[in-house]
Design an enzyme around this catalytic site. Sequence first.
Site, PDB file in Angstrom:
ATOM      1  N   HIS A 128       7.003   6.758  -3.071  1.00 24.27           N
ATOM      2  CA  HIS A 128       6.794   5.645  -2.899  1.00 24.27           C
ATOM      3  C   HIS A 128       6.026   4.558  -3.815  1.00 24.27           C
ATOM      4  CE1 HIS A 128       4.647   2.457   0.162  1.00 24.27           C
ATOM      5  NE2 HIS A 128       5.752   1.976  -0.303  1.00 24.27           N
ATOM      6  N   GLU A 178       2.686   6.938  -3.794  1.00 22.00           N
ATOM      7  CA  GLU A 178       2.622   7.915  -2.994  1.00 22.00           C
ATOM      8  C   GLU A 178       3.348   8.837  -2.942  1.00 22.00           C
ATOM      9  OE1 GLU A 178       0.109   5.440   0.542  1.00 22.00           O
ATOM     10  OE2 GLU A 178       2.271   5.432   0.465  1.00 22.00           O
ATOM     11  N   ASN A 185       0.228   1.474   3.379  1.00 23.87           N
ATOM     12  CA  ASN A 185       1.006   0.425   4.426  1.00 23.87           C
ATOM     13  C   ASN A 185       0.445   0.428   5.727  1.00 23.87           C
ATOM     14  OD1 ASN A 185       2.857  -1.334   3.391  1.00 23.87           O
ATOM     15  ND2 ASN A 185       4.095   0.382   2.799  1.00 23.87           N
ATOM     16  N   SER A 202       8.889   2.816   2.512  1.00 23.66           N
ATOM     17  CA  SER A 202       7.388   2.174   2.956  1.00 23.66           C
ATOM     18  C   SER A 202       6.917   2.862   4.064  1.00 23.66           C
ATOM     19  CB  SER A 202       7.266   0.579   3.050  1.00 23.66           C
ATOM     20  OG  SER A 202       7.961  -0.115   1.977  1.00 23.66           O
TER      21      SER A 202
END
Length: 274
Positions: free
Chosen positions: A137, A149, A187, A116
């Site tokens: 991700h 991602e 994130n 992450s």
Amino acid sequence: MIVGICGAGVMGRGIAVSSLLAGHSVAITDVNAGLLSECTAWIGKQLDTAVTKKKINEEQATAFRTRVSTGTDFNLLATAQVVVEAVVERPDVKVAVLTQLESIMSSDAILTTNTSSISIASLAKHLSRPELFAGLHFFNPAHIMKLVEVISAPRTAESTIAFCVALANGLGKSPVVARDVPGFIVNRVARNFYNEAQRIVMEGGATFDQVDMSVKGLGFKMGPFELMNLIGVETNLDVTTSQWQQFYHEPRFQPSLLQKQYVDAGLRFGDVSE
Ligand code: NAD
């Protein structure tokens, strides 16, 4: 295609279901044999749900079950064309796992990490084939959330990114190619969502429920505390800590003592009154 998954936790099992539903076989490894059994049972339940919802039929569910292999021996992943590493968000553990995976994988297979927040370049520098390594991700729950991602590091080959984008599209996802910056896109944005929510509670401004209800009243599907509980309070703290460190202790990303106390106590937000 065989999709290898290392880490049978929250994310690994969701990625497995997504891969199965897209017609792939999955091989899953974890150091914890008990978690592998839990993972197999969980995958079975998701396939049952897919049958109930008429997304697949009984025959397909039966066939998909036969395409799952699990074990604690990493060699199980030796024939996978792509491996997704989904172990705990700790750089030392990831480096140890990724180097071991690379050593058993075929020389043209693609290795990815579901990290992450950890810099892809910082993991790639330990690998002998960094051009075949990228971030992939997924978001939680990985069998439901569309966004993926795809993160390129300086030595990632264009063909590796193209492979990851095609893989994600084939899983019915919506891939976004992101740069290798701390927290990537989502994130980084989300840290403020989690951190400010905790500051409000620590200041006595509102309860967990009040924050969650207010945010949902704005149209968000989940409040920040519900979402941190879904992610895993500890995993979420690891991600915040990693991002804060990478930004040289930038105050707005600083992890909260409140979350540290919940992690130390093994509690989820809301388990005890704040
Ligand atoms: P988790 O704690 O649920 O699962 C991690 C798994 O890794 C466990 O099953 C553990 O036994 C296994 N593991 C630990 N050390 C290992 C080793 N040396 N070899 C093999 N397996 C090992 O964690 P998670 O939530 O699934 O997160 C996994 C990764 O996905 C992390 O990098 C995390 O940041 C990322 N991620 C998590 C979420 C989320 O919402 N939880 C969302 C996106 C990305």
